[in-house]
Motif scaffolding. Structure first.
Motif, PDB file in Angstrom:
ATOM      1  N   TYR A 181       0.885  -1.195  -0.044  1.00  0.00           N
ATOM      2  CA  TYR A 181      -0.153  -0.014   0.027  1.00  0.00           C
ATOM      3  C   TYR A 181       0.872   1.273   0.100  1.00  0.00           C
ATOM      4  N   ASN A 182       0.259   2.324  -0.514  1.00  0.00           N
ATOM      5  CA  ASN A 182       0.954   3.379  -0.439  1.00  0.00           C
ATOM      6  C   ASN A 182      -0.030   4.544  -0.469  1.00  0.00           C
ATOM      7  N   VAL A 183       0.351   5.851  -0.350  1.00  0.00           N
ATOM      8  CA  VAL A 183      -0.416   7.085  -0.279  1.00  0.00           C
ATOM      9  C   VAL A 183      -0.551   7.722  -1.576  1.00  0.00           C
ATOM     10  N   SER A 184      -1.625   8.052  -2.249  1.00  0.00           N
ATOM     11  CA  SER A 184      -1.689   8.651  -3.647  1.00  0.00           C
ATOM     12  C   SER A 184      -2.084  10.140  -3.286  1.00  0.00           C
ATOM     13  N   LEU A 185      -1.398  11.000  -4.020  1.00  0.00           N
ATOM     14  CA  LEU A 185      -1.747  12.123  -4.156  1.00  0.00           C
ATOM     15  C   LEU A 185      -2.223  12.801  -5.621  1.00  0.00           C
ATOM     16  N   ARG A 186      -3.197  13.293  -5.865  1.00  0.00           N
ATOM     17  CA  ARG A 186      -3.589  13.608  -7.224  1.00  0.00           C
ATOM     18  C   ARG A 186      -4.398  14.934  -7.197  1.00  0.00           C
ATOM     19  N   GLY A 187      -4.037  15.464  -8.343  1.00  0.00           N
ATOM     20  CA  GLY A 187      -4.821  16.885  -8.738  1.00  0.00           C
ATOM     21  C   GLY A 187      -3.932  17.942  -9.212  1.00  0.00           C
ATOM     22  N   THR A 188      -4.144  19.179  -8.816  1.00  0.00           N
ATOM     23  CA  THR A 188      -3.150  20.090  -8.925  1.00  0.00           C
ATOM     24  C   THR A 188      -2.928  21.142  -7.724  1.00  0.00           C
ATOM     25  N   GLY A 189      -1.659  21.297  -7.597  1.00  0.00           N
ATOM     26  CA  GLY A 189      -1.178  22.009  -6.355  1.00  0.00           C
ATOM     27  C   GLY A 189       0.422  21.547  -6.116  1.00  0.00           C
ATOM     28  N   TYR A 190       0.908  21.958  -5.048  1.00  0.00           N
ATOM     29  CA  TYR A 190       2.226  21.724  -4.584  1.00  0.00           C
ATOM     30  C   TYR A 190       2.085  20.348  -3.482  1.00  0.00           C
ATOM     31  N   VAL A 191       3.311  19.560  -3.584  1.00  0.00           N
ATOM     32  CA  VAL A 191       3.588  18.652  -2.800  1.00  0.00           C
ATOM     33  C   VAL A 191       4.818  18.767  -2.179  1.00  0.00           C
ATOM     34  N   ALA A 192       5.138  18.629  -0.822  1.00  0.00           N
ATOM     35  CA  ALA A 192       6.376  18.619  -0.207  1.00  0.00           C
ATOM     36  C   ALA A 192       6.522  17.388   0.327  1.00  0.00           C
ATOM     37  N   ILE A 193       7.678  16.553   0.032  1.00  0.00           N
ATOM     38  CA  ILE A 193       8.061  15.232   0.680  1.00  0.00           C
ATOM     39  C   ILE A 193       9.429  15.317   1.297  1.00  0.00           C
ATOM     40  N   THR A 194       9.604  14.457   2.312  1.00  0.00           N
ATOM     41  CA  THR A 194      11.041  14.392   2.696  1.00  0.00           C
ATOM     42  C   THR A 194      11.816  13.173   2.290  1.00  0.00           C
ATOM     43  N   THR A 195      12.993  13.338   2.288  1.00  0.00           N
ATOM     44  CA  THR A 195      14.096  12.289   2.196  1.00  0.00           C
ATOM     45  C   THR A 195      15.340  12.406   3.010  1.00  0.00           C
ATOM     46  N   ASP A 196      15.673  11.209   3.213  1.00  0.00           N
ATOM     47  CA  ASP A 196      17.124  10.872   4.156  1.00  0.00           C
ATOM     48  C   ASP A 196      18.040  11.248   3.455  1.00  0.00           C
ATOM     49  N   GLY A 197      18.610  12.424   3.272  1.00  0.00           N
ATOM     50  CA  GLY A 197      19.637  12.775   2.413  1.00  0.00           C
ATOM     51  C   GLY A 197      19.051  13.163   0.753  1.00  0.00           C
ATOM     52  N   GLU A 198      20.021  13.545  -0.082  1.00  0.00           N
ATOM     53  CA  GLU A 198      19.709  13.921  -1.299  1.00  0.00           C
ATOM     54  C   GLU A 198      19.374  12.576  -2.322  1.00  0.00           C
ATOM     55  N   PRO A 199      18.233  12.627  -2.790  1.00  0.00           N
ATOM     56  CA  PRO A 199      17.508  11.553  -3.527  1.00  0.00           C
ATOM     57  C   PRO A 199      18.211  11.387  -4.907  1.00  0.00           C
ATOM     58  N   VAL A 200      17.808  10.181  -5.547  1.00  0.00           N
ATOM     59  CA  VAL A 200      18.112  10.262  -7.192  1.00  0.00           C
ATOM     60  C   VAL A 200      16.537  10.173  -7.727  1.00  0.00           C
ATOM     61  N   ALA A 201      16.648  10.577  -8.865  1.00  0.00           N
ATOM     62  CA  ALA A 201      15.301  10.487  -9.864  1.00  0.00           C
ATOM     63  C   ALA A 201      15.491   9.447 -11.097  1.00  0.00           C
ATOM     64  N   LEU A 202      15.235   8.274 -10.856  1.00  0.00           N
ATOM     65  CA  LEU A 202      15.491   7.379 -12.044  1.00  0.00           C
ATOM     66  C   LEU A 202      14.336   7.449 -13.003  1.00  0.00           C
ATOM     67  N   ASP A 203      14.848   7.597 -14.329  1.00  0.00           N
ATOM     68  CA  ASP A 203      13.763   7.280 -15.406  1.00  0.00           C
ATOM     69  C   ASP A 203      13.666   5.952 -15.880  1.00  0.00           C
ATOM     70  N   VAL A 204      12.320   5.316 -15.407  1.00  0.00           N
ATOM     71  CA  VAL A 204      12.452   4.085 -15.611  1.00  0.00           C
ATOM     72  C   VAL A 204      12.111   3.546 -17.159  1.00  0.00           C
ATOM     73  N   ALA A 205      11.861   4.411 -17.995  1.00  0.00           N
ATOM     74  CA  ALA A 205      11.715   4.150 -19.402  1.00  0.00           C
ATOM     75  C   ALA A 205      12.956   3.807 -19.967  1.00  0.00           C
ATOM     76  N   SER A 206      14.178   4.339 -19.170  1.00  0.00           N
ATOM     77  CA  SER A 206      15.503   4.093 -20.058  1.00  0.00           C
ATOM     78  C   SER A 206      16.174   3.061 -19.844  1.00  0.00           C
ATOM     79  N   SER A 207      15.723   2.310 -18.714  1.00  0.00           N
ATOM     80  CA  SER A 207      16.374   0.771 -18.262  1.00  0.00           C
ATOM     81  C   SER A 207      15.676   0.335 -17.291  1.00  0.00           C
ATOM     82  N   PRO A 208      15.739  -1.094 -17.078  1.00  0.00           N
ATOM     83  CA  PRO A 208      14.950  -1.854 -16.100  1.00  0.00           C
ATOM     84  C   PRO A 208      15.512  -1.168 -14.887  1.00  0.00           C
ATOM     85  N   THR A 209      14.512  -1.101 -13.963  1.00  0.00           N
ATOM     86  CA  THR A 209      14.759  -0.184 -12.666  1.00  0.00           C
ATOM     87  C   THR A 209      14.364  -1.084 -11.345  1.00  0.00           C
ATOM     88  N   PHE A 210      15.197  -1.109 -10.515  1.00  0.00           N
ATOM     89  CA  PHE A 210      14.795  -1.839  -9.355  1.00  0.00           C
ATOM     90  C   PHE A 210      15.476  -0.850  -7.997  1.00  0.00           C
TER      91      PHE A 210
END
Length: 240
Positions: free
Chosen positions: A136-165
């Motif tokens: 399960y997860n939390v879905s956020l949907r619509g138009t507006g701002y979202v702020a999330i937290t991460t433990d350190g600087e994250p990486v955004a992986l493009d899943v279309a470019s390569s198999p991603t795990f």
């Protein structure tokens, strides 16, 4: 007497016209002129002006899902006028703007979002989800701002470019258009005999979009997994 030093100039409040802006990597500034904001309960660290806080009812549907799944989000409604400052355990904060779009987020990583954003707890349609006890997860949907937290600087992986795990305890969110399944990789019988690799269950991503991964396996129990009777689900037990 005069106070010497640059403390009050180096860390002076940053003025901006944006509804959501970063005061620094770990502190979110919200301009309340743009309307009500939903924030993680207890995340207020300061405010200037007249800001009021009301615990938000989850509604029967979300309350039931939270009790059954262990994936929950306790939010408060922030209203009034002035500047509101939010933070959570000195974690780094990432701000995104959704325009008629959606993201699937680990509930523990949600810090705040515009009142125009709709949220709910949703079951992840993963082929391996049944053996993991339910995901399960939390879905956020619509138009507006979202702020999330991460433990350190994250990486955004493009899943279309390569198999991603990703490790379930490091994956923070993924965008609409991304599909997630569970991959089981025991490393072979020899590896299992020696105690395993600790990476037996992985989240496999495909489709179009991005997966955000933090450089820490610190996603708290309850995220991405089902709870039953106050105990972690099968996935949580195997990952712990």
């Amino acid at each position: 007497m005069t106070i010497h030093g640059s403390l009050f100039t180096d860390f002076k409040e940053r003025e901006t016209q944006d509804p959501f802006s970063l005061q620094n990597k770990k502190l979110l500034r919200v301009d309340m002129r743009y309307g009500e904001v939903m924030a993680k309960a207890g995340s207020m660290v300061a405010y200037q002006g007249d800001v009021r806080f009301t615990k938000q009812s989850s509604g029967l549907g979300r309350m039931f899902k939270s009790a059954v799944t262990g994936e929950g989000l306790t939010v408060m409604t922030c209203s009034g006028q002035g500047d509101l400052f939010l933070a959570d355990r000195a974690q780094e904060i990432q701000v995104i703007y959704l325009q008629d779009d959606a993201v699937s987020v680990n509930g523990n990583n949600v810090l705040a979002f515009s009142n125009s954003i709709q949220w709910d707890i949703h079951r992840l349609q993963a082929r391996g989800g049944a053996m993991a006890g339910g995901l399960y997860n939390v879905s956020l949907r619509g138009t507006g701002y979202v702020a999330i937290t991460t433990d350190g600087e994250p990486v955004a992986l493009d899943v279309a470019s390569s198999p991603t795990f990703g490790d379930a305890q490091a994956v923070v969110l993924w965008t609409a258009g991304v599909r997630m399944d569970i991959r089981v990789d025991t490393g072979g019988i020899g590896s299992m005999i020696r105690g395993g690799t600790g990476e037996a269950f992985q989240m496999a991503f495909s489709g179009q979009g991005y997966v955000l991964v933090q450089p820490s396996e610190s996603v708290a129990a309850g995220g991405h997994q089902q709870q039953s009777g106050g105990q972690g689900g099968v996935l949580g037990n195997l990952l712990s």
